[in-house]
Design an enzyme around this catalytic site. Structure first.
Site: not given
Ligand code: GRF
Length: 223
Positions: A17, A68, A93, A110, A112, A139, A148
């Site tokens: 992404n 944390r 994550m 974000n 998702h 989304s 989320d």
């Molecule tokens: C994607 O599927 C995104 O929707 C999710 O984590 C994945 C990340 O993929 N939150 P990348 O690291 O962008 O390849």
């Protein structure tokens, strides 16, 4: 004319992404300045990709913090030092501490991989298949303190096909995710979208349903 939107991208893994955002910025379709790529995983391939693209990176390891909230506060304070207008969580994550996140609400989104509110959390493709969903998707939503659970800006949908596996579904969805994220960040670049309480406003009007990514004719636009 507004100045170019300053974007910090938060990543934990692969970075496809992120790559889509960088490509769209390069080809001129996304007028943004990616001021930082930051990660809670120093070994994340996405960081190497950002370095290769000449973008500043920040990598902090939660294991070197006592707790944390300590990590989350320091991480977001260092991100803030780059003065981003928008945080884009793209495969980030980590669940951020609500107090650390508070000042970013309305300025963080974000992506998702599910049709929220369905399948929050992890393993969304497996869960869509297990639920017998006829349609799956991704989304982009505002980040709030609910995992989320923030108001959804836009979604893209694909059909679930007989004999689909989770890997097949993920692979078919991913290029759509990329276009969705680029289109949504484009709304911010054009100053067209805002969070107003629990509402998303686009061009001042409150959405009654998420925008949809229309990919007919090869171009991708939100409708
Ligand atoms: C994607 O599927 C995104 O929707 C999710 O984590 C994945 C990340 O993929 N939150 P990348 O690291 O962008 O390849």
């Amino acid at each position: 004319m507004n100045r170019m939107l300053r974007v910090a991208v938060l990543v934990s893994g692969r970075g496809s992404n992120l790559a889509a955002l960088i490509a769209a910025r390069r080809d001129g379709t996304l007028p943004i300045d990616i001021v930082l790529v930051a990660s809670d995983k120093p070994e994340a391939p996405a960081l190497r990709y950002a370095e290769g693209a000449g973008i500043a990176t920040l990598a902090l390891d939660p294991r070197s913090y006592p707790d944390r909230a300590g990590f989350d506060n320091d991480f977001l304070a260092r991100v803030d030092a780059y003065s981003p207008d928008l945080l884009v969580l793209a495969g980030f994550m980590r669940i951020l501490d609500p107090a650390a996140l508070a000042s970013w609400i309305g300025r963080a989104i974000n992506i998702h991989p599910s049709l929220l509110p369905k399948h929050r959390g992890l393993r969304t493709h497996e869960r869509a298949l297990a639920a017998g969903d006829a349609r799956h998707g991704a989304s982009v939503h505002f980040v709030t303190t609910e995992l989320d659970g923030g108001p959804v800006i836009a979604q893209t949908e694909i059909p679930v096909i007989a004999d689909d596996t989770a890997a097949m579904l993920a692979a078919r969805l991913l290029p759509r995710e990329h276009r969705l994220l680029v289109a949504c960040v484009g709304l911010f670049a054009d100053r067209r979208v805002a969070l107003d309480g629990a509402l998303v406003r686009v061009d001042e009007r409150a959405l009654t349903a998420p925008l949809r990514l229309d990919t007919d004719g090869g171009s991708a636009r939100l409708v």
